[in-house]
Scaffold this motif. Structure first.
Motif, short mmCIF file in Angstrom:
data_model
loop_
_atom_site.label_atom_id
_atom_site.label_comp_id
_atom_site.label_asym_id
_atom_site.label_seq_id
_atom_site.Cartn_x
_atom_site.Cartn_y
_atom_site.Cartn_z
N THR A 1 -34.33 -26.98 30.01
CA THR A 1 -34.18 -25.62 29.51
C THR A 1 -33.99 -24.68 30.69
O THR A 1 -34.44 -24.96 31.81
CB THR A 1 -35.43 -25.16 28.73
OG1 THR A 1 -36.55 -25.21 29.59
CG2 THR A 1 -35.66 -26.03 27.51
N LYS A 2 -33.32 -23.56 30.44
CA LYS A 2 -33.14 -22.56 31.48
C LYS A 2 -32.95 -21.20 30.84
O LYS A 2 -32.04 -21.00 30.05
CB LYS A 2 -31.93 -22.91 32.35
CG LYS A 2 -31.73 -22.01 33.53
CD LYS A 2 -32.92 -22.01 34.43
CE LYS A 2 -32.64 -22.54 35.79
NZ LYS A 2 -33.83 -22.46 36.63
N PHE A 3 -33.86 -20.27 31.15
CA PHE A 3 -33.70 -18.89 30.72
C PHE A 3 -32.72 -18.25 31.69
O PHE A 3 -33.01 -18.12 32.88
CB PHE A 3 -35.03 -18.15 30.72
CG PHE A 3 -34.93 -16.76 30.15
CD1 PHE A 3 -35.22 -16.54 28.82
CD2 PHE A 3 -34.52 -15.70 30.93
CE1 PHE A 3 -35.11 -15.26 28.26
CE2 PHE A 3 -34.41 -14.42 30.40
CZ PHE A 3 -34.70 -14.20 29.07
N ILE A 4 -31.57 -17.87 31.19
CA ILE A 4 -30.53 -17.25 32.01
C ILE A 4 -30.38 -15.81 31.55
O ILE A 4 -30.10 -15.57 30.37
CB ILE A 4 -29.20 -18.03 31.90
CG1 ILE A 4 -29.39 -19.47 32.39
CG2 ILE A 4 -28.09 -17.32 32.68
CD1 ILE A 4 -28.19 -20.38 32.18
N ASP A 5 -30.56 -14.88 32.47
CA ASP A 5 -30.48 -13.46 32.13
C ASP A 5 -29.02 -13.07 31.92
O ASP A 5 -28.29 -12.82 32.88
CB ASP A 5 -31.12 -12.62 33.24
CG ASP A 5 -31.21 -11.15 32.87
OD1 ASP A 5 -30.70 -10.76 31.79
OD2 ASP A 5 -31.79 -10.39 33.65
N THR A 6 -28.61 -13.03 30.68
CA THR A 6 -27.23 -12.69 30.34
C THR A 6 -27.04 -11.18 30.20
O THR A 6 -25.91 -10.72 30.02
CB THR A 6 -26.82 -13.37 29.02
OG1 THR A 6 -27.76 -13.00 28.01
CG2 THR A 6 -26.78 -14.87 29.17
N GLU A 7 -28.12 -10.44 30.29
CA GLU A 7 -28.03 -8.99 30.11
C GLU A 7 -27.82 -8.25 31.43
O GLU A 7 -27.38 -7.11 31.43
CB GLU A 7 -29.28 -8.48 29.39
CG GLU A 7 -29.39 -9.05 27.98
CD GLU A 7 -30.70 -8.73 27.28
OE1 GLU A 7 -31.67 -8.33 27.97
OE2 GLU A 7 -30.75 -8.89 26.06
N ALA A 8 -28.11 -8.88 32.54
CA ALA A 8 -27.93 -8.24 33.85
C ALA A 8 -26.44 -8.19 34.18
O ALA A 8 -25.67 -9.07 33.80
CB ALA A 8 -28.68 -9.03 34.91
N THR A 9 -26.04 -7.14 34.89
CA THR A 9 -24.62 -6.95 35.21
C THR A 9 -24.41 -6.93 36.72
O THR A 9 -25.35 -6.82 37.49
CB THR A 9 -24.11 -5.63 34.61
OG1 THR A 9 -24.88 -4.56 35.14
CG2 THR A 9 -24.19 -5.63 33.10
N GLY A 10 -23.16 -7.04 37.12
CA GLY A 10 -22.79 -6.99 38.53
C GLY A 10 -22.39 -8.34 39.07
O GLY A 10 -22.67 -9.38 38.47
N ALA A 11 -21.72 -8.33 40.21
CA ALA A 11 -21.19 -9.56 40.82
C ALA A 11 -22.30 -10.52 41.21
O ALA A 11 -22.19 -11.74 41.01
CB ALA A 11 -20.34 -9.21 42.04
N THR A 12 -23.39 -9.99 41.75
CA THR A 12 -24.51 -10.85 42.16
C THR A 12 -25.11 -11.56 40.95
O THR A 12 -25.43 -12.75 41.02
CB THR A 12 -25.60 -10.02 42.87
OG1 THR A 12 -24.99 -9.37 43.99
CG2 THR A 12 -26.74 -10.88 43.33
N ARG B 1 -25.41 -15.51 40.10
CA ARG B 1 -26.72 -16.10 39.78
C ARG B 1 -26.64 -16.89 38.47
O ARG B 1 -27.17 -17.99 38.36
CB ARG B 1 -27.79 -15.02 39.69
CG ARG B 1 -29.17 -15.59 39.38
CD ARG B 1 -30.25 -14.55 39.40
NE ARG B 1 -30.41 -14.11 40.78
CZ ARG B 1 -30.64 -12.86 41.16
NH1 ARG B 1 -30.77 -11.91 40.26
NH2 ARG B 1 -30.78 -12.54 42.42
N ARG B 2 -25.99 -16.29 37.45
CA ARG B 2 -25.84 -16.99 36.17
C ARG B 2 -25.08 -18.30 36.34
O ARG B 2 -25.47 -19.32 35.80
CB ARG B 2 -25.12 -16.10 35.14
CG ARG B 2 -26.01 -15.18 34.39
CD ARG B 2 -25.31 -14.55 33.21
NE ARG B 2 -24.20 -13.69 33.60
CZ ARG B 2 -24.33 -12.42 33.96
NH1 ARG B 2 -25.51 -11.86 34.01
NH2 ARG B 2 -23.27 -11.70 34.28
N ASN B 3 -23.99 -18.25 37.09
CA ASN B 3 -23.20 -19.46 37.29
C ASN B 3 -24.00 -20.53 38.03
O ASN B 3 -23.95 -21.71 37.70
CB ASN B 3 -21.91 -19.13 38.05
CG ASN B 3 -20.83 -20.14 37.77
OD1 ASN B 3 -20.66 -20.59 36.64
ND2 ASN B 3 -20.12 -20.53 38.81
N LYS B 4 -24.79 -20.10 39.01
CA LYS B 4 -25.66 -21.04 39.74
C LYS B 4 -26.67 -21.68 38.79
O LYS B 4 -26.89 -22.89 38.82
CB LYS B 4 -26.39 -20.28 40.85
CG LYS B 4 -27.30 -21.14 41.68
CD LYS B 4 -28.00 -20.32 42.75
CE LYS B 4 -29.05 -21.14 43.44
NZ LYS B 4 -29.86 -20.34 44.36
#
Length: 186
Positions: free
Chosen positions: A93-104, A108-111
């Motif tokens: 499982t992985k909680f991925i913050d899909t609500e955060a914006t910006g290139a960084t 991070r999401r892709n990582k």
């Protein structure tokens, strides 16, 4: 996997994770009422909605434990289930913050997306090597808060499921309300 190998593995699991399914359910319900960790909340959702998400899973054997004795440096598996067909199903499982914006945040999401797949595939390999389990008898799943992972599992033989952060929070609130009312009615 021959029956003897499966029996050895199940015995190992019961020794290092002796809690009953009911005890584990109570733990996850506690997480819902005190959601201090988003990853644990995601895991609670998975455990309590398992039949809809991964219907072939029948019995939880391990939760957040190393599948290889005490070698936690080799990685812990979030969930190891026995399936209806007698295979093992590994779920990361992985909680991925899909609500955060910006290139960084996109990086991070892709990582995180890549990491969760890498983890489950590595664990599958380690299970196979250590427990002498044929890879055909090891199924893999990934469960995240990011619908972008759904297509990534296709070429890797990994079943992917997701729940949006919004739905996860709505489920948590409804679960609290429904179970609080049920407790008061008792």
């Amino acid at each position: 996997m021959i029956v003897n190998d499966l029996t050895k593995f199940v015995s190992y699991c019961k020794r290092i994770q002796p809690q009953t399914q009911e005890d584990i359910k109570k733990f996850f319900e506690g997480v819902i009422f005190f959601p201090y960790d988003k990853e644990l909340l995601l895991q609670a959702y998975l455990f309590l909605n398992l039949n809809q998400l991964f219907p072939s899973c029948s019995e939880l054997l391990l939760f957040e434990k190393s599948p290889i004795a005490d070698y936690t440096d080799l990685g812990k598996c979030d969930f190891v289930y026995l399936t209806n067909q007698g295979n093992l199903f590994l779920i990361e499982t992985k909680f991925i913050d899909t609500e955060a914006t910006g290139a960084t945040e996109r990086k991070r999401r892709n990582k995180h997306r890549n990491k969760v797949f890498e983890q489950v595939i590595t664990l599958k390999s380690r299970f196979s090597e250590y427990w002498h389990i044929r890879t055909e008898q090891l199924e893999c799943g990934v469960f995240t808060t990011d619908p972008e992972v759904e297509w990534r599992g296709n070429g890797m033989n990994v079943i992917t499921k997701s729940v949006t952060i919004e739905h996860l929070e709505e489920w948590r609130r409804n679960y609290q309300i429904n179970n609080y009312n049920n407790r008061c009615d008792s």
